[in-house]
Design a protein around this motif. Structure first.
Motif, PDB file in Angstrom:
ATOM      1  N   ALA A   1      12.222  63.050  71.346  1.00  7.90           N
ATOM      2  CA  ALA A   1      13.497  63.142  72.045  1.00  7.90           C
ATOM      3  C   ALA A   1      14.448  62.066  71.576  1.00  7.90           C
ATOM      4  CB  ALA A   1      13.262  63.027  73.550  1.00  7.90           C
ATOM      5  N   SER A   2      15.725  62.419  71.479  1.00 11.45           N
ATOM      6  CA  SER A   2      16.767  61.467  71.148  1.00 11.45           C
ATOM      7  C   SER A   2      16.981  60.518  72.315  1.00 11.45           C
ATOM      8  CB  SER A   2      18.063  62.222  70.826  1.00 11.45           C
ATOM      9  OG  SER A   2      19.167  61.355  70.814  1.00 11.45           O
ATOM     10  N   THR A   3      17.394  59.300  72.037  1.00 11.49           N
ATOM     11  CA  THR A   3      17.691  58.343  73.107  1.00 11.49           C
ATOM     12  C   THR A   3      19.188  58.253  73.369  1.00 11.49           C
ATOM     13  OG1 THR A   3      17.778  56.512  71.523  1.00 11.49           O
ATOM     14  CG2 THR A   3      15.662  56.953  72.589  1.00 11.49           C
ATOM     15  N   ALA A   4      19.983  58.981  72.602  1.00 11.31           N
ATOM     16  CA  ALA A   4      21.431  58.921  72.751  1.00 11.31           C
ATOM     17  C   ALA A   4      21.882  59.689  73.992  1.00 11.31           C
ATOM     18  CB  ALA A   4      22.110  59.491  71.511  1.00 11.31           C
ATOM     19  N   VAL A   5      22.876  59.149  74.679  1.00 15.11           N
ATOM     20  CA  VAL A   5      23.479  59.824  75.822  1.00 15.11           C
ATOM     21  C   VAL A   5      24.451  60.882  75.313  1.00 15.11           C
ATOM     22  CG1 VAL A   5      24.997  59.523  77.822  1.00 15.11           C
ATOM     23  CG2 VAL A   5      23.214  57.829  77.336  1.00 15.11           C
ATOM     24  N   ILE A   6      24.396  62.072  75.897  1.00 13.27           N
ATOM     25  CA  ILE A   6      25.272  63.171  75.502  1.00 13.27           C
ATOM     26  C   ILE A   6      26.510  63.160  76.403  1.00 13.27           C
ATOM     27  CG2 ILE A   6      25.481  65.671  75.248  1.00 13.27           C
ATOM     28  CD1 ILE A   6      23.535  64.293  73.273  1.00 13.27           C
ATOM     29  N   SER A   7      27.675  63.186  75.804  1.00 13.36           N
ATOM     30  CA  SER A   7      28.925  63.196  76.565  1.00 13.36           C
ATOM     31  C   SER A   7      29.543  64.584  76.539  1.00 13.36           C
ATOM     32  CB  SER A   7      29.910  62.165  76.001  1.00 13.36           C
ATOM     33  OG  SER A   7      30.189  62.425  74.624  1.00 13.36           O
ATOM     34  N   THR A   8      30.152  64.959  77.680  1.00 14.11           N
ATOM     35  CA  THR A   8      30.747  66.285  77.801  1.00 14.11           C
ATOM     36  C   THR A   8      31.936  66.220  78.751  1.00 14.11           C
ATOM     37  OG1 THR A   8      30.238  68.634  78.194  1.00 14.11           O
ATOM     38  CG2 THR A   8      29.297  67.028  79.730  1.00 14.11           C
ATOM     39  N   ASN A   9      32.622  67.346  78.869  1.00 13.22           N
ATOM     40  CA  ASN A   9      33.792  67.420  79.744  1.00 13.22           C
ATOM     41  C   ASN A   9      33.412  67.993  81.098  1.00 13.22           C
ATOM     42  OD1 ASN A   9      33.358  70.014  78.404  1.00 13.22           O
ATOM     43  ND2 ASN A   9      35.222  70.675  79.444  1.00 13.22           N
ATOM     44  N   GLY A  10      34.221  67.711  82.099  1.00 13.52           N
ATOM     45  CA  GLY A  10      34.006  68.249  83.431  1.00 13.52           C
ATOM     46  C   GLY A  10      35.204  67.972  84.299  1.00 13.52           C
ATOM     47  N   SER A  11      35.025  68.129  85.615  1.00 10.85           N
ATOM     48  CA  SER A  11      36.100  67.843  86.556  1.00 10.85           C
ATOM     49  C   SER A  11      35.503  67.221  87.808  1.00 10.85           C
ATOM     50  CB  SER A  11      36.866  69.126  86.915  1.00 10.85           C
ATOM     51  OG  SER A  11      35.998  70.109  87.456  1.00 10.85           O
ATOM     52  N   GLU A  12      36.307  66.437  88.493  1.00  9.56           N
ATOM     53  CA  GLU A  12      35.865  65.787  89.725  1.00  9.56           C
ATOM     54  C   GLU A  12      35.380  66.842  90.717  1.00  9.56           C
ATOM     55  OE1 GLU A  12      35.266  62.838  92.742  1.00  9.56           O
ATOM     56  OE2 GLU A  12      35.584  62.624  90.586  1.00  9.56           O
ATOM     57  N   PRO A  13      34.173  66.689  91.245  1.00  4.34           N
ATOM     58  CA  PRO A  13      33.678  67.661  92.221  1.00  4.34           C
ATOM     59  C   PRO A  13      34.624  67.808  93.403  1.00  4.34           C
ATOM     60  CG  PRO A  13      31.905  66.233  91.482  1.00  4.34           C
ATOM     61  CD  PRO A  13      33.165  65.655  90.924  1.00  4.34           C
ATOM     62  N   GLY A  14      34.811  69.042  93.819  1.00  2.00           N
ATOM     63  CA  GLY A  14      35.697  69.305  94.945  1.00  2.00           C
ATOM     64  C   GLY A  14      35.015  69.160  96.292  1.00  2.00           C
TER      65      GLY A  14
ATOM     66  N   GLN B   1      15.853  66.079  76.071  1.00  2.00           N
ATOM     67  CA  GLN B   1      15.620  65.679  74.689  1.00  2.00           C
ATOM     68  C   GLN B   1      16.655  64.651  74.242  1.00  2.00           C
ATOM     69  OE1 GLN B   1      12.746  67.093  73.056  1.00  2.00           O
ATOM     70  NE2 GLN B   1      12.552  67.523  75.241  1.00  2.00           N
ATOM     71  N   ASN B   2      17.267  63.977  75.220  1.00  2.00           N
ATOM     72  CA  ASN B   2      18.291  62.971  74.944  1.00  2.00           C
ATOM     73  C   ASN B   2      18.161  61.845  75.956  1.00  2.00           C
ATOM     74  OD1 ASN B   2      19.828  63.959  77.362  1.00  2.00           O
ATOM     75  ND2 ASN B   2      20.085  65.761  76.052  1.00  2.00           N
ATOM     76  N   GLY B   3      19.071  60.891  75.910  1.00  2.00           N
ATOM     77  CA  GLY B   3      18.968  59.714  76.762  1.00  2.00           C
ATOM     78  C   GLY B   3      19.794  59.751  78.023  1.00  2.00           C
ATOM     79  N   GLY B   4      20.400  60.879  78.325  1.00  2.00           N
ATOM     80  CA  GLY B   4      21.207  60.986  79.534  1.00  2.00           C
ATOM     81  C   GLY B   4      22.445  61.825  79.293  1.00  2.00           C
ATOM     82  N   LEU B   5      23.278  61.919  80.326  1.00  2.00           N
ATOM     83  CA  LEU B   5      24.448  62.788  80.290  1.00  2.00           C
ATOM     84  C   LEU B   5      25.631  62.060  80.912  1.00  2.00           C
ATOM     85  CD1 LEU B   5      25.416  65.707  79.656  1.00  2.00           C
ATOM     86  CD2 LEU B   5      24.667  66.341  81.962  1.00  2.00           C
ATOM     87  N   LYS B   6      26.747  62.032  80.199  1.00  2.00           N
ATOM     88  CA  LYS B   6      27.994  61.467  80.730  1.00  2.00           C
ATOM     89  C   LYS B   6      29.035  62.580  80.787  1.00  2.00           C
ATOM     90  CE  LYS B   6      30.994  58.929  78.379  1.00  2.00           C
ATOM     91  NZ  LYS B   6      31.668  57.792  77.698  1.00  2.00           N
ATOM     92  N   ILE B   7      29.559  62.848  81.983  1.00  2.00           N
ATOM     93  CA  ILE B   7      30.548  63.899  82.180  1.00  2.00           C
ATOM     94  C   ILE B   7      31.885  63.246  82.483  1.00  2.00           C
ATOM     95  CG2 ILE B   7      31.170  65.951  83.511  1.00  2.00           C
ATOM     96  CD1 ILE B   7      28.190  66.238  84.218  1.00  2.00           C
ATOM     97  N   THR B   8      32.836  63.417  81.589  1.00  2.00           N
ATOM     98  CA  THR B   8      34.171  62.850  81.761  1.00  2.00           C
ATOM     99  C   THR B   8      35.083  63.862  82.431  1.00  2.00           C
ATOM    100  OG1 THR B   8      33.921  61.450  79.801  1.00  2.00           O
ATOM    101  CG2 THR B   8      36.172  61.875  80.567  1.00  2.00           C
TER     102      THR B   8
END
Length: 552
Positions: free
Chosen positions: A42-55, A251-258
């Motif tokens: 597994a990769s240790t890199a954090v995966i970044s993606t787009n999203g929106s503030e939960p309503g 398979q990665n180091g985490g998830l960042k949702i901007t």
């Protein structure tokens, strides 16, 4: 589920066909992608993606919008989950068995824990569902509709002195077993159990639900390590759950949702290599994004339906004149031109209220001709309505400006304006949260953008939650006894063919009443950055984040 003893094994589909969507990634299909990544480590890199503030608070039964749903699905695990093609796999459930499609025995896998260290037991499902069904929690539990089919929902035990209100159709047998009895047989019920409304909740939730909504404790692939990792209106960072016990191991180091303010900003960051994966392309880039990204571009069919809804409070659209106006609006929209020119083939004009990727979809339902562009018919119907009650004011179509909707809204209102000769305009809200607040509180005065990203692969999922009387996502407050009855008959059908027939008949009622105006079906359009691998978008347009890898 027509056999005498139906069991959800490791891989099964219930009442639907396998959805064959091509994975737009270098990693191949969903199974081989996960396997190859696991084999190489597994990769240790954090995966970044787009999203929106939960309503809404991050409580599974309280979340019915995509911003919060993306997070909820990452941090919780249910009885079953859906793979990239829409097939159902057991997750927390060891087995789900029934003899009659009405009473189901659920056996859990042992040793599964929440991220607070407590074990996931049968009562965690039962208590969560009972809390969601409790009328006292109706303001928060927006997904309570999904529990209506369980026996005892209508007669919820709220007798004075009851220490734990509950539905009679739920019974804990032991720590790892519980039974579900429905009010009527429903062959599709197990298919819905992968939806977030059916996720379990730890005991700590019931101590302070409000606090839990800001710092949720789940049992899924990822986890919110600290409440500080949720920077409201900015981003949320999710760590890998080291104790996750299912098949969807990160398979990665985490998830960042901007939480991007616009799709343009997200796409600019993708081109600059500042975000790894996005699941939306701005309208202005539809013609070029596949050239920009090459084989890292994603453009595939998905279970997404777009429409707009007229609020029940708008008296101009009530009664006989109101129905004529709804029909006129629909005939006045040039869907073919908008999808061809504006969306560059990433949308398909709607011919029903569901999605072509769902088994049972039809493009020849009675009444669907109202979705064709016929300016003469539109003007004629509008004139008939004016003869009954003259039109006043401006037609407005509200939308959230942070979702990339302005261009198509402008095109729709211009088509209406030019065809009907009335004032029509878009009404932007700055954020999705503000937009949803006015819709939920019924304070919105304009027609408003509505859409549906399927929760589970079934025609009924596009219909019941949106148009059944008092359903949680019935934002237009539509109510029809005939429609409700047909939905009930479809859910109680003994086989999928009969169920599909009833759901199609229910849509023909919708075409008579037009509680919403169907527009088009959406492809998922997105892409990923260089160095990012094993990217698969699933049947309802969401990346399978746990499979994604990139160089550290």
């Amino acid at each position: 589920m027509n056999s005498k003893k139906a069991v959800l094994g490791s891989i099964a589909t219930i009442g639907v066909a396998m959805l064959a969507l091509t994975a737009c990634s270098s990693g191949g299909d969903t199974e081989s992608s996960a396997s190859s990544s696991a084999d190489s480590g597994a990769s240790t890199a954090v995966i970044s993606t787009n999203g929106s503030e939960p309503g809404n608070p991050l409580i599974p039964v309280a979340t019915n919008e995509t911003g919060g749903g993306k997070i909820i699905d990452a941090i919780f695990a249910g009885l079953v989950y859906y793979d990239g093609d829409g097939a159902t796999h057991n997750e927390v459930a060891e087995s789900i068995e029934t003899d009659d499609n009405q009473t189901f025995t659920v056996t859990l896998k042992e040793g599964w824990t929440f991220t607070d260290g407590t074990e996931v037991l049968a009562h965690n499902f039962v208590d969560a569902w009972n809390w969601g069904a409790d009328p006292a929690n109706a303001a928060t539990a927006l997904n309570s509709y999904f529990f209506e089919q369980i026996e005892g929902f209508d007669g919820y035990n709220t007798d004075e002195g009851a220490s734990n209100p509950e539905m009679s159709g739920l019974e804990v047998v032991d720590d790892y077993t519980f039974t579900i009895t429905l009010a009527a047989p429903n062959s599709e019920f197990p298919l819905a159990l992968g939806y977030s409304a059916f996720y379990p909740l730890p005991d700590s939730f019931f101590d302070d639900p409000e606090a839990f909504g800001s710092a949720p404790v789940g049992n899924g692939t990822y986890m919110l390590a600290s409440a500080d990792d949720w920077q409201h209106d900015v981003q949320i960072e999710l760590a890998v759950n080291p104790d996750y016990a299912g098949d969807r191991v990160a398979q990665n180091g985490g998830l960042k949702i901007t939480f991007y303010a616009s799709q343009d900003a997200a796409y600019a960051d993708l081109l600059a290599g500042n975000v790894d994966v996005i699941d939306g392309i701005p309208d202005a880039n539809f013609a070029t994004f596949e050239d920009d990204l090459g084989d890292r571009a994603v453009n595939q069919a998905a279970a997404i339906f777009q429409s707009f809804t007229i609020p029940s409070s708008d008296e101009r659209f009530q009664g006989e004149a109101g129905l004529l106006r709804r029909q006129a609006l629909s005939y006045a929209i040039n869907r073919d031109e908008i999808t061809d020119v504006l969306f560059e083939g990433t949308r398909t004009p709607a011919s029903d209220f569901t999605s072509p990727v769902i088994d049972g979809w039809s493009d020849s339902l009675e009444g669907s001709e109202v979705l064709t562009y016929d300016p003469e018919k539109a003007a004629e119907l509008w004139a008939e309505a004016d003869a009954i009650e003259p039109w006043t004011g401006t037609f407005q179509l509200a939308y959230n400006a942070d979702g990339g909707h302005q261009t198509w809204v402008d095109a729709v209102v211009n088509s209406i304006k030019n065809t009907l000769g009335i004032d029509a305009e878009g009404l932007p809200y700055a954020t999705f949260a503000e937009f949803r607040t006015d819709i939920t509180n019924r304070t919105i005065t304009a027609a408003f953008r509505t859409g549906w990203q399927a929760d589970y692969p079934s025609l009924e999922n596009f219909l019941g939650p949106l148009y059944y009387t008092n359903a949680g996502s019935n934002d237009g407050d539509y109510s029809s006894e005939e429609f409700d009855s047909l939905i009930d008959e479809g859910k109680q059908a003994a086989d999928s063919a009969t169920a599909i027939e009833k759901f199609q008949e229910a849509q023909e009622v919708l075409f008579q009443d037009l509680p919403a105006i169907p527009l088009w079906y959406s492809n998922v359009t997105g892409g990923y950055a260089e160095g990012v691998e094993n990217v698969v978008f699933d049947w309802h347009s969401v990346p399978l984040f746990y499979q994604i890898t990139k160089a550290a």
